[in-house]
Enzyme design. Structure first.
Site, mmCIF file in Angstrom:
data_model
loop_
_atom_site.group_PDB
_atom_site.id
_atom_site.type_symbol
_atom_site.label_atom_id
_atom_site.label_comp_id
_atom_site.label_asym_id
_atom_site.label_seq_id
_atom_site.Cartn_x
_atom_site.Cartn_y
_atom_site.Cartn_z
ATOM 1 N N GLU A 1 1.666 4.354 0.215
ATOM 2 C CA GLU A 1 0.804 5.540 -0.294
ATOM 3 C C GLU A 1 -0.760 5.377 0.394
ATOM 4 O O GLU A 1 -1.413 6.399 0.393
ATOM 5 C CB GLU A 1 0.614 5.104 -1.966
ATOM 6 C CG GLU A 1 1.969 5.404 -2.657
ATOM 7 C CD GLU A 1 2.958 4.221 -2.758
ATOM 8 O OE1 GLU A 1 2.702 3.383 -1.940
ATOM 9 O OE2 GLU A 1 4.029 4.358 -3.473
ATOM 10 N N LYS B 1 3.115 10.291 -17.995
ATOM 11 C CA LYS B 1 4.562 11.121 -17.800
ATOM 12 C C LYS B 1 4.854 11.947 -18.888
ATOM 13 O O LYS B 1 5.262 13.104 -18.604
ATOM 14 C CB LYS B 1 5.451 9.996 -17.691
ATOM 15 C CG LYS B 1 6.961 10.369 -17.422
ATOM 16 C CD LYS B 1 7.881 9.530 -17.007
ATOM 17 C CE LYS B 1 9.167 9.795 -16.571
ATOM 18 N NZ LYS B 1 10.343 8.970 -16.246
ATOM 19 N N PHE C 1 5.394 -1.344 -18.317
ATOM 20 C CA PHE C 1 6.032 -1.439 -16.807
ATOM 21 C C PHE C 1 5.199 -0.494 -16.015
ATOM 22 O O PHE C 1 5.263 0.755 -16.400
ATOM 23 C CB PHE C 1 7.579 -1.176 -16.819
ATOM 24 C CG PHE C 1 8.087 -1.310 -15.542
ATOM 25 C CD1 PHE C 1 8.002 -2.569 -14.777
ATOM 26 C CD2 PHE C 1 8.608 -0.344 -14.968
ATOM 27 C CE1 PHE C 1 8.477 -2.634 -13.402
ATOM 28 C CE2 PHE C 1 9.227 -0.479 -13.565
ATOM 29 C CZ PHE C 1 8.902 -1.556 -12.783
ATOM 30 N N GLN C 2 4.667 -0.989 -15.107
ATOM 31 C CA GLN C 2 3.940 -0.119 -13.952
ATOM 32 C C GLN C 2 2.994 0.641 -14.438
ATOM 33 O O GLN C 2 2.441 1.602 -13.943
ATOM 34 C CB GLN C 2 5.222 0.808 -13.360
ATOM 35 C CG GLN C 2 5.992 -0.113 -12.448
ATOM 36 C CD GLN C 2 6.685 0.845 -11.412
ATOM 37 O OE1 GLN C 2 6.921 1.970 -11.667
ATOM 38 N NE2 GLN C 2 7.045 0.187 -10.233
ATOM 39 N N MET D 1 -12.586 -7.342 17.807
ATOM 40 C CA MET D 1 -13.911 -7.152 17.031
ATOM 41 C C MET D 1 -14.299 -8.494 16.449
ATOM 42 O O MET D 1 -15.366 -8.840 16.805
ATOM 43 C CB MET D 1 -14.071 -5.960 16.404
ATOM 44 C CG MET D 1 -15.487 -5.743 15.544
ATOM 45 S SD MET D 1 -16.615 -5.487 17.041
ATOM 46 C CE MET D 1 -16.670 -3.811 17.435
HETATM 47 C C1 LIG Z 1 -8.343 -3.399 6.383
HETATM 48 C C2 LIG Z 1 -9.424 -4.157 7.117
HETATM 49 N N1 LIG Z 1 -9.338 -5.441 7.357
HETATM 50 C C3 LIG Z 1 -10.227 -6.314 8.122
HETATM 51 C C4 LIG Z 1 -11.168 -5.720 8.718
HETATM 52 C C5 LIG Z 1 -12.242 -6.503 9.569
HETATM 53 N N2 LIG Z 1 -12.027 -6.071 10.851
HETATM 54 C C6 LIG Z 1 -12.570 -5.383 11.484
HETATM 55 S S1 LIG Z 1 -12.333 -4.997 13.250
HETATM 56 C C7 LIG Z 1 -11.117 -5.940 13.047
HETATM 57 C C8 LIG Z 1 -10.221 -6.121 14.343
HETATM 58 C C9 LIG Z 1 -9.281 -4.964 14.611
HETATM 59 O O1 LIG Z 1 -8.393 -5.212 15.469
HETATM 60 P P1 LIG Z 1 -7.765 -3.928 16.449
HETATM 61 O O2 LIG Z 1 -7.480 -2.837 15.730
HETATM 62 O O3 LIG Z 1 -6.896 -4.728 17.535
HETATM 63 O O4 LIG Z 1 -8.959 -3.614 17.204
HETATM 64 P P2 LIG Z 1 -9.967 -4.321 18.381
HETATM 65 O O5 LIG Z 1 -11.313 -4.661 18.074
HETATM 66 O O6 LIG Z 1 -8.781 -5.233 18.962
HETATM 67 O O7 LIG Z 1 -9.991 -3.087 19.192
HETATM 68 C C10 LIG Z 1 -10.995 -6.701 11.791
HETATM 69 C C11 LIG Z 1 -9.964 -7.482 11.429
HETATM 70 C C12 LIG Z 1 -11.297 -4.238 8.788
HETATM 71 N N3 LIG Z 1 -12.203 -3.546 9.075
HETATM 72 N N4 LIG Z 1 -10.314 -3.663 7.721
#
Ligand SMILES: Cc1ncc(C[n+]2csc(CCOP(=O)(O)OP(=O)(O)O)c2C)c(N)n1
Ligand SMILES: [Mg+2]
Lengths: 163, 566
Positions: free
Chosen positions: B50, B162, B112-113, B479
């Site tokens: 979702e 519902k 439930f749910q 990052m």
């Molecule tokens: C849902 C979520 N969890 C954690 C983060 C923290 N976070 C920001 S950038 C990143 C790394 C992203 O990795 P990737 O998609 O491989 O991109 P890259 O930076 O390697 O280009 C994380 C874990 C986030 N922004 N969103």
């Protein structure tokens, strides 16, 4: 930092108070008091909020309140051109007749009422501005406050219509 | 009048709103609605999670500039939507999330749910409805669209018990609705516009900061006309990226944490900042106390609460960006003000702008490797038509896009800029493709982010919604790794993704096309194949895990502290 009153007309339906108070929490606004009750119109409630803050924060709070869809109108009530009141119920330790007499006298000076008496305590009702209630509280504190409840401020602008 | 069920009324009301597609997943508490969808003309797109349904609706909305719709059942279905709803909220995107709820009598009984989705969503929606009688349904739907799409747009939740779906009532479908506490159409104050013009004309070093509001109101032409009329350089926020053609001589690109160095520098040198549809987010402006201290600020926003929230304005104009800019253009025209190209030579500020830009562009260093993020993105730009739609995941991949991918046709770029949701880009690209099937749609992805919602490949393939995943694969949460390298003394933890999974095989397992591109030549061919493919293509582009994104404004610092390069 000064004391300010904000009055909001809101839809009288479930969840509205939640949205309003949730916004204060989420945006980190600190509320001194909040009171809610019905108004002259059946489907509207009035929320009266007091805060202790600067002009900028107050303006932001008013704008964020206006943004809430169920908030129909928001006005600020200037202290010098509004009537504002709070009610407090204070239960005091009062075991001997002298104490009871003293308390009763103080209550009379503050135009309050003794509303309940038991063997060991008295409950009094004081209405007025929050300052007045604070003053009364300071005067009776040494008897021992068993319980205290305040309604929060309820306010309306003076004159016929607002703004 | 015949009686119809709440579920039927809901679907009919959606049809009346012109809804073409619904992204969703059924369950016990929304089955009556699904049963009505069976005989509806609205296309249902079955998602695999979702969260992705909400992102698809969001991507659809950002491109169509109309509300996107997603469905989920009660409890876990509804909570799975939450990240998607919050993402839309932070980026002011209109989505309508319709959730099933347990029957009225069961509400509050921990059935439930059951889950209090209205409570959960209070601070991430513009409004939540929970119709308690079937006859309320048509009006609720009408109001939901009105609230979601007007003013500053945002998500609206409709949580339908519902038995409200099942019960029948006589229905009235209103043509127009009024919401007493909501008046989104604020006419800009002409006197304020006129004051803004005076400030603009008297400034020596004016700069425009264009934000997401320009995209939302579709004021691209007005913005360009204004910038050209007054010869004012334009920076954008990241959300505003591409609202002004990035190949335009007056364009300086995005400012902010990973803004263009020239944009970050020049915006701090201006004596007048004209912020258009922007909320002065910390990501864009750095420190609120430092930013804009020595400049005048003119601020247009449709949301009165944005004026003065993070930054006090000298002139605040509350109103729709497009309407406000049109008034401004008319006033300028009647004052016969029109500057020309000659300004590039005669105007000291513009000469300086040009010098600064040329300088910073000349010192951009690329990482030493055949395929780098920058080269890959430049290649993508070269081969992609100008009207292609581009979105991103979150991380270095997103920031490299901000830096090295120029958006030429306004309004063709969007990203999760406010919440920064990994896993947003891919499902959002599917939503965008539903909105604009005639143009290529690309998700510039990182491996970590794509991993989060890659199961939407099933949706893309089975529903025949071909998009391109341009995967800048650094085998890491790049990052985060960059922060560990720069601020945590290279104590690397929780960032290594070890090349898992093999994304080419993942694509193929779903019946999509997977191509690995290890040289610029392979990349060139891969992009061409992807553009002519009628299934989704994942282009897996291995890059160096050590490649950092620069420029970089360190967290908690101001724009002037931008580190230009390592
Ligand atoms: C849902 C979520 N969890 C954690 C983060 C923290 N976070 C920001 S950038 C990143 C790394 C992203 O990795 P990737 O998609 O491989 O991109 P890259 O930076 O390697 O280009 C994380 C874990 C986030 N922004 N969103
Ligand atoms: Mg990565």
């Amino acid at each position: 930092m000064t004391w300010r009153i904000i009055s909001a007309l809101v839809e009288n339906k479930p969840g509205v108070l939640f949205r309003v108070s949730n916004m204060f929490r989420a945006r980190g606004f600190n509320i001194e008091s909040l009171s809610v009750g019905p108004t002259e119109e059946q489907d509207l409630s009035r929320i009266t909020i007091t805060i202790n803050s600067d002009e900028h924060t107050t303006e932001q709070l008013v704008k964020q309140l206006r943004k809430i869809i169920d908030v129909v109108d928001v006005i600020r009530l200037p202290l010098d051109n509004s009537v504002y009141r709070e009610l407090a119920l204070i239960k005091l330790k009062a075991e001997d007749p002298t104490t009871r007499l003293e308390i009763t006298n103080l209550v009379n000076v503050f135009r309050g009422k003794v509303v309940d008496i038991s063997k060991r305590s008295m409950m009094v009702e004081i209405t007025g501005t929050p300052d007045k209630i604070d003053a009364f509280k300071a005067l009776v504190e040494h008897y021992g406050i068993i319980q205290l409840a305040r309604t929060g401020v309820c306010a309306l602008p003076r004159g016929v219509v607002h703004e | 009048m015949v009686e119809i069920s709440g579920a039927k009324a809901l679907v009919q009301a959606l049809e009346r709103e012109g809804v073409e597609a619904i992204f969703g997943m059924p369950g016990g508490a929304n089955l009556p609605i699904y049963d009505e969808l069976y005989s509806s003309s609205i296309r249902h797109i079955l998602v695999r999670h979702e969260q992705s349904a909400a992102h698809m609706a969001d991507g659809y909305a950002r491109i169509k500039r109309k509300a996107g719709v997603c469905f989920a059942t009660s409890g876990p279905g509804a909570t799975n939507l939450v990240t998607g709803i919050a993402t839309a909220y932070m980026d002011s995107s209109p989505i309508i999330a319709v959730t099933g709820q347990v029957p009225r009598a069961m509400i509050g009984k921990d059935a439930f749910q059951e889950c209090d989705i209205v409570g959960i969503c209070a601070s991430i929606t513009k409004y939540c409805f929970q119709p308690m009688h079937p006859r309320e349904v048509p009006e609720v739907v009408k109001k939901a669209f009105y609230i979601a799409e007007s003013g500053r747009p945002g998500p609206v939740l409709i949580d339908v018990p519902k038995d409200v779906q099942q019960e029948s009532a006589e229905m009235v479908f209103p043509e127009i609705v009024k919401v007493r506490g909501y008046s989104p159409h604020i006419e800009p104050d002409v006197a304020q516009v006129s004051r803004a013009i005076d400030l603009l004309l008297n400034a020596e070093r004016p700069i425009i900061m264009a934000g997401g509001g320009v995209h939302i109101s579709g004021a691209f032409a007005e913005l360009q006309a204004l910038a050209e009329m007054l010869m004012i350089p334009v920076v954008t926020t990241f959300k505003g990226k591409g609202v002004f053609p990035e190949n335009h001589p007056l364009s300086l690109g995005p400012i902010g944490m990973h803004g263009h160095a020239e944009a970050n520098k020049l915006v701090t040198e201006a004596d007048l900042l004209f912020a258009i549809g922007s909320r002065f987010s910390d990501r864009s402006v750095g420190r609120f106390d430092e930013f804009g201290r020595d400049m005048k600020i003119v601020h247009i926003d449709i949301d009165p609460a944005e004026i003065g929230k993070n930054k006090q304005a000298d002139v605040g104009i509350v109103g729709d960006v497009k309407v406000s800019l049109r008034i401004m253009l008319k006033m300028l025209a009647s004052r016969m003000i029109r500057k020309g190209e000659g300004e590039w030579e005669s105007n000291q500020w513009l000469r300086h702008v040009r010098e600064v830009r040329e300088y910073y562009r000349s010192i951009i260093k690329d990482h030493p490797r055949e395929v780098t993020a920058m080269k890959a993105l430049k290649k993508l730009r070269e081969l992609l038509p100008a009207d292609a739609i581009v979105t991103t995941e979150v991380g270095q991949c997103q920031m490299w896009t901000s830096l090295h991918f120029d958006v030429i046709s306004p309004g063709t770029f969007f990203s999760s800029t406010g919440l920064g949701t990994m896993g947003f880009g891919f499902p959002a690209s599917i939503g965008a493709k539903v909105a604009r099937p005639d143009v290529p749609v690309v998700d510039i992805a990182g491996d970590g982010s794509f991993n989060m919602t890659e199961n939407s490949l099933a949706v893309s393939v089975l529903e025949n919604i071909p998009v391109i995943v341009f995967l800048l694969n650094n085998y890491s949460l790049g990052m985060v790794a960059q922060w560990q390298r720069l601020f945590y003394n290279r104590r690397m933890i929780g960032v290594d993704l070890k090349g898992m999974p093999d994304f080419v095989k993942v694509a193929e397992a779903y019946g999509a096309q997977g191509i690995r591109a290890e040289s610029m030549d392979e990349l060139d061919k891969a992009i061409r194949r992807a553009l002519s493919s009628d299934v989704a293509t994942v282009i897996d582009i291995p890059i160096d895990p050590e490649e950092n994104v620069f420029p970089f404004m360190p967290p908690g610092k101001g724009l002037k502290d931008t580190i230009v390069a390592a």
